[in-house]
Design a protein around this motif. Structure first.
Motif, PDB file in Angstrom:
ATOM      1  N   ALA A   1      -4.731   2.522  -8.362  1.00 37.35           N
ATOM      2  CA  ALA A   1      -4.732   2.886  -6.944  1.00 37.35           C
ATOM      3  C   ALA A   1      -6.160   2.817  -6.414  1.00 37.35           C
ATOM      4  CB  ALA A   1      -4.160   4.286  -6.757  1.00 37.35           C
ATOM      5  N   MET A   2      -6.379   1.930  -5.457  1.00 37.00           N
ATOM      6  CA  MET A   2      -7.702   1.737  -4.884  1.00 37.00           C
ATOM      7  C   MET A   2      -7.698   2.239  -3.436  1.00 37.00           C
ATOM      8  SD  MET A   2      -8.887   0.479  -7.596  1.00 37.00           S
ATOM      9  CE  MET A   2     -10.553   0.059  -7.078  1.00 37.00           C
TER      10      MET A   2
ATOM     11  N   PRO B   1       0.815  -1.224   0.000  1.00 37.11           N
ATOM     12  CA  PRO B   1       0.000   0.000   0.000  1.00 37.11           C
ATOM     13  C   PRO B   1       0.851   1.278   0.000  1.00 37.11           C
ATOM     14  CG  PRO B   1      -0.778  -1.565   1.663  1.00 37.11           C
ATOM     15  CD  PRO B   1       0.575  -2.026   1.229  1.00 37.11           C
ATOM     16  N   VAL B   2       0.337   2.292  -0.683  1.00 32.09           N
ATOM     17  CA  VAL B   2       1.011   3.577  -0.813  1.00 32.09           C
ATOM     18  C   VAL B   2       0.247   4.621  -0.011  1.00 32.09           C
ATOM     19  CG1 VAL B   2       1.715   5.401  -2.393  1.00 32.09           C
ATOM     20  CG2 VAL B   2       1.873   3.030  -3.106  1.00 32.09           C
ATOM     21  N   LEU B   3       0.962   5.353   0.838  1.00 33.47           N
ATOM     22  CA  LEU B   3       0.378   6.488   1.540  1.00 33.47           C
ATOM     23  C   LEU B   3       0.709   7.741   0.730  1.00 33.47           C
ATOM     24  CD1 LEU B   3      -1.096   7.667   3.982  1.00 33.47           C
ATOM     25  CD2 LEU B   3       1.123   7.802   5.150  1.00 33.47           C
ATOM     26  N   ALA B   4      -0.318   8.373   0.166  1.00 31.79           N
ATOM     27  CA  ALA B   4      -0.134   9.562  -0.663  1.00 31.79           C
ATOM     28  C   ALA B   4      -0.365  10.812   0.177  1.00 31.79           C
ATOM     29  CB  ALA B   4      -1.098   9.544  -1.845  1.00 31.79           C
ATOM     30  N   LEU B   5       0.521  11.778   0.020  1.00 33.89           N
ATOM     31  CA  LEU B   5       0.461  13.031   0.773  1.00 33.89           C
ATOM     32  C   LEU B   5       0.399  14.213  -0.175  1.00 33.89           C
ATOM     33  CD1 LEU B   5       3.473  12.312   3.160  1.00 33.89           C
ATOM     34  CD2 LEU B   5       1.054  11.874   3.673  1.00 33.89           C
ATOM     35  N   ALA B   6      -0.287  15.258   0.248  1.00 33.21           N
ATOM     36  CA  ALA B   6      -0.293  16.523  -0.483  1.00 33.21           C
ATOM     37  C   ALA B   6      -0.273  17.656   0.535  1.00 33.21           C
ATOM     38  CB  ALA B   6      -1.525  16.645  -1.375  1.00 33.21           C
ATOM     39  N   ALA B   7       0.396  18.740   0.184  1.00 34.17           N
ATOM     40  CA  ALA B   7       0.511  19.870   1.099  1.00 34.17           C
ATOM     41  C   ALA B   7      -0.859  20.455   1.399  1.00 34.17           C
ATOM     42  CB  ALA B   7       1.426  20.930   0.512  1.00 34.17           C
ATOM     43  N   ALA B   8      -1.087  20.782   2.663  1.00 29.49           N
ATOM     44  CA  ALA B   8      -2.310  21.466   3.091  1.00 29.49           C
ATOM     45  C   ALA B   8      -1.891  22.785   3.727  1.00 29.49           C
ATOM     46  CB  ALA B   8      -3.096  20.587   4.062  1.00 29.49           C
ATOM     47  N   ARG B   9      -2.626  23.276   4.682  1.00 29.39           N
ATOM     48  CA  ARG B   9      -2.300  24.543   5.326  1.00 29.39           C
ATOM     49  C   ARG B   9      -1.194  24.363   6.353  1.00 29.39           C
ATOM     50  NH1 ARG B   9      -6.125  28.630   4.673  1.00 29.39           N
ATOM     51  NH2 ARG B   9      -5.466  29.587   6.639  1.00 29.39           N
ATOM     52  N   ARG B  10      -0.314  25.352   6.423  1.00 30.88           N
ATOM     53  CA  ARG B  10       0.735  25.407   7.439  1.00 30.88           C
ATOM     54  C   ARG B  10       1.548  24.114   7.417  1.00 30.88           C
ATOM     55  NH1 ARG B  10      -4.036  27.297   9.800  1.00 30.88           N
ATOM     56  NH2 ARG B  10      -4.144  29.560   9.929  1.00 30.88           N
ATOM     57  N   ASP B  11       1.642  23.416   8.567  1.00 31.47           N
ATOM     58  CA  ASP B  11       2.451  22.204   8.636  1.00 31.47           C
ATOM     59  C   ASP B  11       1.584  20.952   8.480  1.00 31.47           C
ATOM     60  OD1 ASP B  11       1.056  22.327  11.010  1.00 31.47           O
ATOM     61  OD2 ASP B  11       2.710  21.586  12.256  1.00 31.47           O
ATOM     62  N   GLU B  12       0.416  21.098   7.857  1.00 35.05           N
ATOM     63  CA  GLU B  12      -0.492  19.967   7.704  1.00 35.05           C
ATOM     64  C   GLU B  12      -0.349  19.320   6.320  1.00 35.05           C
ATOM     65  OE1 GLU B  12      -4.402  21.424   8.566  1.00 35.05           O
ATOM     66  OE2 GLU B  12      -4.092  21.286  10.721  1.00 35.05           O
ATOM     67  N   ARG B  13      -0.833  18.090   6.246  1.00 34.15           N
ATOM     68  CA  ARG B  13      -0.844  17.355   4.987  1.00 34.15           C
ATOM     69  C   ARG B  13      -2.199  16.679   4.799  1.00 34.15           C
ATOM     70  NH1 ARG B  13       2.890  20.060   4.705  1.00 34.15           N
ATOM     71  NH2 ARG B  13       5.080  19.564   4.268  1.00 34.15           N
ATOM     72  N   HIS B  14      -2.632  16.608   3.547  1.00 30.22           N
ATOM     73  CA  HIS B  14      -3.706  15.694   3.188  1.00 30.22           C
ATOM     74  C   HIS B  14      -3.059  14.317   3.051  1.00 30.22           C
ATOM     75  CE1 HIS B  14      -6.223  19.158   2.365  1.00 30.22           C
ATOM     76  NE2 HIS B  14      -5.358  19.601   1.482  1.00 30.22           N
ATOM     77  N   ALA B  15      -3.715  13.285   3.510  1.00 26.16           N
ATOM     78  CA  ALA B  15      -3.129  11.949   3.462  1.00 26.16           C
ATOM     79  C   ALA B  15      -4.213  10.905   3.238  1.00 26.16           C
ATOM     80  CB  ALA B  15      -2.370  11.645   4.755  1.00 26.16           C
ATOM     81  N   GLN B  16      -3.873   9.896   2.426  1.00 25.83           N
ATOM     82  CA  GLN B  16      -4.792   8.780   2.203  1.00 25.83           C
ATOM     83  C   GLN B  16      -3.984   7.574   1.756  1.00 25.83           C
ATOM     84  OE1 GLN B  16      -7.947   9.540  -0.608  1.00 25.83           O
ATOM     85  NE2 GLN B  16      -9.188   7.834   0.117  1.00 25.83           N
ATOM     86  N   LEU B  17      -4.427   6.401   2.189  1.00 23.45           N
ATOM     87  CA  LEU B  17      -3.747   5.152   1.860  1.00 23.45           C
ATOM     88  C   LEU B  17      -4.439   4.471   0.684  1.00 23.45           C
ATOM     89  CD1 LEU B  17      -1.412   3.333   2.884  1.00 23.45           C
ATOM     90  CD2 LEU B  17      -3.122   2.087   4.221  1.00 23.45           C
ATOM     91  N   PHE B  18      -3.626   3.913  -0.208  1.00 19.50           N
ATOM     92  CA  PHE B  18      -4.149   3.234  -1.397  1.00 19.50           C
ATOM     93  C   PHE B  18      -3.445   1.898  -1.584  1.00 19.50           C
ATOM     94  CE2 PHE B  18      -4.813   7.706  -2.089  1.00 19.50           C
ATOM     95  CZ  PHE B  18      -6.067   7.782  -2.674  1.00 19.50           C
ATOM     96  N   ASP B  19      -4.217   0.903  -1.983  1.00 16.89           N
ATOM     97  CA  ASP B  19      -3.638  -0.351  -2.416  1.00 16.89           C
ATOM     98  C   ASP B  19      -3.400  -0.254  -3.921  1.00 16.89           C
ATOM     99  OD1 ASP B  19      -2.608  -2.854  -2.208  1.00 16.89           O
ATOM    100  OD2 ASP B  19      -4.520  -3.878  -1.916  1.00 16.89           O
ATOM    101  N   LEU B  20      -2.425  -0.979  -4.423  1.00 17.01           N
ATOM    102  CA  LEU B  20      -2.135  -0.991  -5.857  1.00 17.01           C
ATOM    103  C   LEU B  20      -2.484  -2.362  -6.410  1.00 17.01           C
ATOM    104  CD1 LEU B  20       1.324   0.847  -5.909  1.00 17.01           C
ATOM    105  CD2 LEU B  20      -0.909   1.785  -6.539  1.00 17.01           C
ATOM    106  N   VAL B  21      -3.422  -2.397  -7.342  1.00 13.90           N
ATOM    107  CA  VAL B  21      -3.839  -3.656  -7.953  1.00 13.90           C
ATOM    108  C   VAL B  21      -3.743  -3.502  -9.474  1.00 13.90           C
ATOM    109  CG1 VAL B  21      -5.367  -4.232  -6.033  1.00 13.90           C
ATOM    110  CG2 VAL B  21      -6.272  -2.955  -7.966  1.00 13.90           C
TER     111      VAL B  21
END
Length: 235
Positions: A135-136, A106-126
């Motif tokens: 990416a599921m 599984p891949v944990l994908a991150l994207a910059a959010a406000r200040r020192d925060e991140r958007h984050a979500q885990l995906f399986d690769l099939v």
């Protein structure tokens, strides 16, 4: 197309193959640049707008105004050519790109959010029918300070991490750190949307794309009002 991050990007994809693509780094000006960029990419692919089967847009999370610019442009183009419009999440596109680069899920994908925060979500690769990684989603997206993200994913398997802060978070999760980029590839946006369209029952219409906000936007209104989201576009 994508205007959710610090870029303006568009691609034409057919059967998973990229016919034309362009991405230009920018933190402002997407509203003025996106439509001409789409025209240029279509010209590069030697296609007219009505040759498209559907219109796909990255729906974020990302820059509040940029996400709305992209969604409004996609709905407007879809309405003009009588085709469905679909959305693809930014984090899913980032995870899919990691899979294409050889990452194992599984891949944990991150994207910059406000200040020192991140958007984050885990995906399986099939693999899809042709062996290309898909990416599921493996749970919902969150927005949190970087220091809290490892705890949020401590009880689930994470093989690798991609996005800003990947090194720190991967070390805490005993995972592999990939690159720290968080600009989605417009071609991955198109592939994700194409799969969603193909999965619909015959005659069904996809939901219109809408911005993704893991947390309601805080009150810091932009200096210019964001464009309205068009209603009435097919899909």
């Amino acid at each position: 197309m994508d205007a959710s991050a610090a870029q303006c990007a568009a691609a034409v994809v057919s059967g998973g193959r990229v016919l034309a693509a362009r991405a230009e780094p920018m933190t402002k000006g997407q509203a003025e640049r996106l439509a001409p960029l789409i025209e240029e990419v279509l010209a590069q692919a030697r296609l007219a707008p009505r040759d498209l089967a559907a219109v796909a847009v990255c729906t974020g999370p990302g820059n509040f105004t940029g996400v709305r610019i992209g969604v409004a442009a996609a709905r407007g183009l879809a309405l003009a050519i009588g085709r469905p419009a679909l959305g693809a999440p930014r984090l899913q596109a980032l995870a899919e790109a990691a899979g294409r680069a050889g990452a194992q899920g599984p891949v944990l994908a991150l994207a910059a959010a406000r200040r020192d925060e991140r958007h984050a979500q885990l995906f399986d690769l099939v693999p899809d029918d042709e062996g290309r990684p898909m990416a599921m989603p493996f749970g919902e997206a969150i927005q949190a300070p970087i220091a809290e993200i490892p705890d949020a994913f401590a009880d689930v398997p994470v093989a690798c991490v991609r996005g800003p802060g990947a090194g720190e978070i991967a070390a805490a999760l005993d995972a592999v750190a990939l690159d720290e980029g968080d600009l989605p590839d417009a071609a991955d946006v198109a592939r994700i949307a194409a799969r969603a369209l193909a999965a619909l029952p015959p005659g069904a219409r996809p939901e219109r794309p809408a911005p993704i906000y893991p947390r309601p936007p805080e009150a810091d209104p932009p200096s210019e009002a964001p464009p309205p989201l068009l209603d009435g576009a097919p899909g």
